[in-house]
Design an enzyme around this catalytic site. Structure first.
Site, PDB file in Angstrom:
ATOM      1  N   ASP A   1       0.374   3.937  -4.269  1.00 46.99           N
ATOM      2  CA  ASP A   1       0.205   3.368  -2.938  1.00 46.99           C
ATOM      3  C   ASP A   1      -1.227   2.842  -2.840  1.00 46.99           C
ATOM      4  O   ASP A   1      -2.170   3.600  -2.633  1.00 46.99           O
ATOM      5  CB  ASP A   1       0.487   4.425  -1.871  1.00 46.99           C
ATOM      6  CG  ASP A   1       0.317   3.874  -0.450  1.00 46.99           C
ATOM      7  OD1 ASP A   1      -0.285   2.795  -0.290  1.00 46.99           O
ATOM      8  OD2 ASP A   1       0.771   4.544   0.495  1.00 46.99           O
TER       9      ASP A   1
ATOM     10  N   LYS B   1      -1.993  -4.195   4.273  1.00 44.44           N
ATOM     11  CA  LYS B   1      -3.305  -4.331   4.912  1.00 44.44           C
ATOM     12  C   LYS B   1      -4.017  -5.646   4.555  1.00 44.44           C
ATOM     13  O   LYS B   1      -3.687  -6.675   5.115  1.00 44.44           O
ATOM     14  CB  LYS B   1      -4.144  -3.092   4.593  1.00 44.44           C
ATOM     15  CG  LYS B   1      -3.542  -1.851   5.269  1.00 44.44           C
ATOM     16  CD  LYS B   1      -4.499  -0.696   5.438  1.00 44.44           C
ATOM     17  CE  LYS B   1      -3.939   0.319   6.417  1.00 44.44           C
ATOM     18  NZ  LYS B   1      -3.580   1.602   5.857  1.00 44.44           N
TER      19      LYS B   1
ATOM     20  N   PHE C   1      -1.297  10.220   2.729  1.00 44.72           N
ATOM     21  CA  PHE C   1      -0.979   9.359   3.873  1.00 44.72           C
ATOM     22  C   PHE C   1      -0.245   8.132   3.354  1.00 44.72           C
ATOM     23  O   PHE C   1      -0.794   7.333   2.609  1.00 44.72           O
ATOM     24  CB  PHE C   1      -2.211   8.925   4.680  1.00 44.72           C
ATOM     25  CG  PHE C   1      -1.792   8.118   5.890  1.00 44.72           C
ATOM     26  CD1 PHE C   1      -1.394   8.752   7.059  1.00 44.72           C
ATOM     27  CD2 PHE C   1      -1.713   6.732   5.841  1.00 44.72           C
ATOM     28  CE1 PHE C   1      -0.940   8.023   8.159  1.00 44.72           C
ATOM     29  CE2 PHE C   1      -1.262   5.989   6.934  1.00 44.72           C
ATOM     30  CZ  PHE C   1      -0.876   6.640   8.088  1.00 44.72           C
TER      31      PHE C   1
HETATM   32  C1  LIG Z   1      -2.293   2.275   6.178  1.00 44.53           C
HETATM   33  C2  LIG Z   1      -1.580   2.897   5.050  1.00 44.53           C
HETATM   34  C3  LIG Z   1      -0.175   2.910   4.984  1.00 44.53           C
HETATM   35  C4  LIG Z   1       0.698   2.415   6.128  1.00 44.53           C
HETATM   36  O1  LIG Z   1       0.491   1.093   6.458  1.00 44.53           O
HETATM   37  P1  LIG Z   1       0.954   0.554   7.916  1.00 44.53           P
HETATM   38  O2  LIG Z   1       0.758  -0.916   7.825  1.00 44.53           O
HETATM   39  O3  LIG Z   1       0.079   1.217   8.923  1.00 44.53           O
HETATM   40  O4  LIG Z   1       2.388   0.959   8.079  1.00 44.53           O
HETATM   41  C5  LIG Z   1       0.426   3.445   3.864  1.00 44.53           C
HETATM   42  N1  LIG Z   1      -0.310   3.962   2.875  1.00 44.53           N
HETATM   43  C6  LIG Z   1      -1.649   3.978   2.887  1.00 44.53           C
HETATM   44  C7  LIG Z   1      -2.406   4.546   1.732  1.00 44.53           C
HETATM   45  C8  LIG Z   1      -2.336   3.471   3.990  1.00 44.53           C
HETATM   46  O5  LIG Z   1      -3.672   3.517   4.037  1.00 44.53           O
END
Ligand SMILES: *Cc1c(COP(=O)(O)O)cnc(C)c1O
Length: 404
Positions: free
Chosen positions: A228, A257, A143
């Site tokens: 990520d 986040k 994700f």
């Molecule tokens: C939430 C998330 C994203 C995307 O972030 P947004 O602010 O919702 O665009 C990307 N990678 C990971 C691992 C995430 O948990």
């Protein structure tokens, strides 16, 4: 004053909003630390933390003060001009994360997109990959966000079906399989992008030693390792960055986040190699990226994370929470796993899906999220206390014992 009821608000959302989420029917109006309150005055322990965006707890007073103070001075200049917060944001973030270059963006998906663009350019200009041949390797069940290029390499049919045509240039391998990475790398591979722990997939932790081999492979084959850490980063797993558990350092790290403590969308690409160095004026940008309000909020969000020992708390109380969860006697539970305060309880398929257990927890004042049908994710803000975890366990134990 007219007060609209929860039922009416849900109805309005249903009528006017796109149905791209299926939230629990709880309409929240106030938050403080680990607690949130709905419009009827019921209190809940938040065990999702907005997917780890509120690691510092709801409405953290010091971050709120920084937000208000900056909002009264200057909010947005665009990058056509400079502002007096950006440099300090760079300096503090670089020192904390050991980074050499930083690119500020807003959402997590934008950080991912920015990394993809930068690393492709790096591939052509530094590694010498032939034009338009750059390949990026990613993992199944990943994700990384919701933009078109990102869902182009999703393996989740919900995320992908009927959104094509897709962006080419991605190769998908199994998460946790270093041999697969070794086989997938070609001279045109510019990057391997991976989550240290797959959050949305259900808190999936790779086998021990995986990331050391990944690091070695990327180094020896001149492949940029992009981690990520948008969800795993900033204390969630009991370390500032989850890479620290693996004893490695990524070339490019993505955070978002909790970078703003939940007040404002702030993300960043952190780079230890020369990847971000390929970006020249006019080649990439964002109207809001690096704005003074974002920078001021983010600086304080990082400061409280460190000064208030939230990372240590995540490690210590995460271990306690997991041990206690493992001690719950239940025929429904297949597995309890996690790291720090990023925890998941996986139920047997016979349990009939995690959603109804989340609804039972909601009725007892605990908000958690079902993930991939059979998994309950537990990720409270990192400011949670032992007493509050004990309270959570008192709600979780009867629900998992089948007394729904
Ligand atoms: C939430 C998330 C994203 C995307 O972030 P947004 O602010 O919702 O665009 C990307 N990678 C990971 C691992 C995430 O948990």
């Amino acid at each position: 004053m007219k007060r609209t009821s929860a039922r009416e608000l849900i109805q309005i959302e249903h009528t006017l909003g796109a149905h791209n989420y299926k939230p629990l029917d709880v309409v929240l109006t106030r938050g403080e630390r680990v607690w949130v309150w709905d419009v009827d005055g019921n209190r809940y322990l938040d065990c999702l933390s907005a997917y780890s965006a509120v690691n510092q707890g709801h409405c953290h007073p010091r971050i709120m003060a920084a937000l208000i103070e900056q909002a009264q001075k200057l909010t947005l200049t665009s990058r056509a001009f400079r502002n007096d917060q950006l440099g300090l944001f760079y300096e503090e973030l670089a020192a904390l994360t050991n980074s050499h270059k930083i690119l500020p963006m807003n959402s997590g998906a934008e950080a991912v997109e920015s990394a993809i663009k930068s690393v492709r350019k790096w591939g052509y200009e530094v590694k010498g990959v032939p034009a338009n041949k750059a390949e990026i390797i990613v993992c199944s069940d990943n994700f990384h966000g919701r933009t078109l290029s990102i869902i182009s390499f999703s393996t989740d049919p919900d995320a992908k079906t009927n959104f094509g045509p897709f962006t080419p240039g991605f190769k998908i391998i199994t998460f946790g399989d270093a041999d697969a990475l070794e086989k997938a790398i070609t001279p045109n591979t510019v990057a391997f992008m991976v989550e240290p722990i797959q959050g949305e997939a259900g808190v999936i932790i790779p086998p021990p030693g995986y990331f050391r081999r990944v690091r070695d492979l990327c180094t020896s084959r001149q492949v940029t390792l992009i981690l990520d850490e948008i969800q795993t980063g900033l204390g969630r797993t009991g370390a500032l960055l989850a890479e620290q558990h693996e004893g490695i350092e990524a070339d490019v790290t993505l955070i978002g986040k909790a970078l703003s403590g939940g007040f404002y969308p702030v993300s960043a690409v952190l780079s230890n190699s020369d990847v971000l160095g390929v970006l020249k004026p006019g080649q990439h940008g964002s109207t809001f990226g690096g704005n003074p309000l974002a920078c001021a909020v983010s600086r304080m969000a990082l400061k409280v994370l460190v000064e208030e020992n939230m990372i240590e708390n995540s490690a210590t109380l995460g271990a306690y929470f997991m041990e206690q969860l493992k001690g719950i006697r239940s025929t429904l539970v297949a597995d309890v796993r996690g790291r720090g305060l990023m925890l998941a309880v996986q139920l047997h398929p016979e349990a009939g899906g995690a959603r109804k257990y989340c609804e039972a927890l909601q009725a007892r004042g605990l908000l958690a999220k079902d993930t991939h049908s059979h998994t309950i994710r537990l990720a409270p803000p990192l400011v949670i206390t032992k007493d509050e975890i004990d309270w959570a366990l008192d709600q979780i134990a009867p629900v998992l014992s089948g007394n729904v």
